[in-house]
Structures are given as C-alpha cells and as structure tokens.
Design an enzyme around this catalytic site. Sequence first.
Site, mmCIF file in Angstrom:
data_model
loop_
_atom_site.group_PDB
_atom_site.id
_atom_site.type_symbol
_atom_site.label_atom_id
_atom_site.label_comp_id
_atom_site.label_asym_id
_atom_site.label_seq_id
_atom_site.Cartn_x
_atom_site.Cartn_y
_atom_site.Cartn_z
ATOM 1 C CG HIS A 181 -1.964 -1.014 1.228
ATOM 2 N ND1 HIS A 181 -3.019 -0.984 2.104
ATOM 3 C CD2 HIS A 181 -2.158 -2.111 0.451
ATOM 4 C CE1 HIS A 181 -3.811 -2.015 1.880
ATOM 5 N NE2 HIS A 181 -3.302 -2.717 0.882
ATOM 6 C CD GLU A 212 -2.072 4.286 3.043
ATOM 7 O OE1 GLU A 212 -3.255 4.613 3.235
ATOM 8 O OE2 GLU A 212 -1.737 3.374 2.257
ATOM 9 C CB CYS A 215 -6.516 -0.454 5.395
ATOM 10 S SG CYS A 215 -4.804 -1.028 5.240
ATOM 11 C CB CYS A 271 -1.976 1.615 6.229
ATOM 12 S SG CYS A 271 -1.638 0.835 4.624
#
Length: 151
Positions: A55, A57, A85, A88
């Site tokens: 992801h 992040e 999420c 993260c």
Amino acid sequence: MGPDLCRLMEQALREAHTAFDRGEVPVGAVLARMDGEIIARASNHSIALNDPTAHAEILALRRGAAVEGNYRLTGCILAATVEPCLMCMGAIIQARIKHLVFGAPDPKCGAAGSLYDVPNDPRLNHRVEVTSGILEKDCRSLMQDFFRIRR
C-alpha cells in the site's frame, strides 16, 4: 511554521494519479518532516508487486525510514489520499508518526475514524494526531472514477 497540508495532499494526489494510470487502486502517500520537507512518496503497488502489503502508506514509511536511518519516524507527518486501512494504521502507530493527514474517508476499511478508530484507542502507547478531509473531493473523485471505469 507548520507544513502546508494542502500542498502535501496535492503531492499525494500526484502519486495516486500514477497508481491510477498503472491500473492500481489510486492511493498515494507522502511522508514529510514537520517543516513540510517531503522525504518519501509512494503509490499503491499491490498488483504490480503481487504484494498485499504494498500500500502507498507502507511503501512511503519504508522509504522514509531508509532516508532517516531509523524505523521510528517521530517527527514526521504522513499524508494519504484515502483513510488508511487497519494494516497501514498499525504501521503508522509502530513508526510513531506524529500527524496523519488524509483526504477521503473509507467507511468500508478505514481505521482512522470511519470503521475503526485506532489513533484514539486508549490501550495503545502512541497517539497520532489526525486531520481528515484535506482535498477530500479530489481524493474521492479519483477513487470513484477508478472504480466506475473498472465496472
């Protein structure tokens, strides 16, 4: 003087657009010092890397930790186009990020106030300041456009 949150989000949106162009879910993130100096940037790469943890992040945190030479990013701000999420948000807590900024909320997966409220969980030993809604319309529109095209 603190960081210009709109400028940081504009940079995160640039990253999200590159993800969009590659067919990835369009999420972008930038990591900056509290004076606004960007030290890392990333976009989603889960599909390209066959990696569920890739992801934006997470990738920005990894790159920032390499730049800083430390896994603790205590003097940093992370700007992400979409609410992080649970995975993260856990990484943000572990990295000791000082301030999280995000654009669009994610009512299905968001862990910074929408579905879960991890930053305000009193059982955790680190608190993250959260600012939401920065360039929210632009962040939401990009995500909606992506999924409209995919359907």
